[in-house]
Design a protein around this motif. Sequence first.
Motif, PDB file in Angstrom:
ATOM      1  N   PHE A  76       1.142  -1.035  -0.487  1.00 43.63           N
ATOM      2  CA  PHE A  76       0.166  -0.100  -0.220  1.00 43.63           C
ATOM      3  C   PHE A  76       0.619   0.945  -0.119  1.00 43.63           C
ATOM      4  N   GLN A  77       2.272   0.846   0.884  1.00 49.02           N
ATOM      5  CA  GLN A  77       3.091   2.548   0.524  1.00 49.02           C
ATOM      6  C   GLN A  77       3.478   2.753  -0.710  1.00 49.02           C
ATOM      7  N   ARG A  78       3.491   1.402  -1.931  1.00 45.31           N
ATOM      8  CA  ARG A  78       4.235   2.136  -2.703  1.00 45.31           C
ATOM      9  C   ARG A  78       3.592   1.706  -4.388  1.00 45.31           C
ATOM     10  N   LEU A  79       1.711   1.755  -4.037  1.00 44.27           N
ATOM     11  CA  LEU A  79       1.173   1.078  -5.190  1.00 44.27           C
ATOM     12  C   LEU A  79      -0.318   1.256  -4.871  1.00 44.27           C
ATOM     13  N   PRO A  80      -1.206   2.246  -5.445  1.00 44.54           N
ATOM     14  CA  PRO A  80      -2.466   2.754  -5.163  1.00 44.54           C
ATOM     15  C   PRO A  80      -2.923   1.469  -4.522  1.00 44.54           C
ATOM     16  N   VAL A  81      -4.320   1.652  -3.832  1.00 46.51           N
ATOM     17  CA  VAL A  81      -5.233   0.845  -2.855  1.00 46.51           C
ATOM     18  C   VAL A  81      -5.873  -0.382  -3.944  1.00 46.51           C
ATOM     19  N   GLY A  82      -6.560   0.690  -5.118  1.00 42.03           N
ATOM     20  CA  GLY A  82      -7.186  -0.763  -6.165  1.00 42.03           C
ATOM     21  C   GLY A  82      -6.238  -1.754  -6.831  1.00 42.03           C
TER      22      GLY A  82
END
Length: 283
Positions: A76-82
Amino acid sequence: SMLAYAIHNLLITRHARQMDGLSLAIYRNMSLIIGMSPLFLFISIDDLKQLPAVLPMIALGGFFGAISITLQYLAFQRLPVGVASAFMKTSALFLTLWAYLFLNESLAPASLAVIFIIIATIFYLGLQKNHMPHLNKETEKGIAYAIGNAFIVSIAFFFLSKASRLVNPLMAAYFWEICIGLSALALGILRQLTLKQKITKIPLKTFGKIAAIGSLTTIGTGGYALAIQLGPIGIASAVGATAPVVLSLLSYSYHKEKLKRKQWLGIIIVVLSIVALKITSDL
């Protein structure tokens, strides 16, 4: 269950981007000792007498759960949530492959075709980049963490599913989440002793917010455990597969994460493919 998990992940992501994943896993799951206590209204003394027989199974699932939830927060720190959620939902792919490899379940040609589509779509999603100021720029690491989560969480949910069919599913769900917290705490102490990285200290107010968000797990995990007892694992997993779409819609307004059309297309293909995989594997 799916909606509760989606809202939980949407809200917890803000905290995941402010501290290390293992520390958040410790605070989130240890808070569930109280947060999920309302489940005891539906757990009898006779149910508790059955706990020792399945506790090793639940504890083992909790250990894998602690690792998977830490990887989830790192993603989640590195990618959009979806997008991260779409990668994580490929846990259904691992479950199907394990059934083929270890349980001698056959794979229909249609299932193999769907697996190929999922792998190709994951690769396609991995090529899409997002330039969002609140995200860590390590996109490739984020993808690795998300897929690692999918692999390990499928093991964790396997043990939860098995225990939920042997005892009161709400009791299994409660102690599974607590075992995740205890395992995360043990890993945090081990990390501090070996790598000298301490568990992040947070204000009591922040812990209260994390605990409030974590309470949604009462509905999420409890609902999943009940669904597993009442129906096939595949159906529950297929319904849960729609979470990436819900998360993408919610994160657009909450986290200001506007996805590209190509990413929306990839997420929808993954969701539909996972549902199709469950249908074809049951034929």
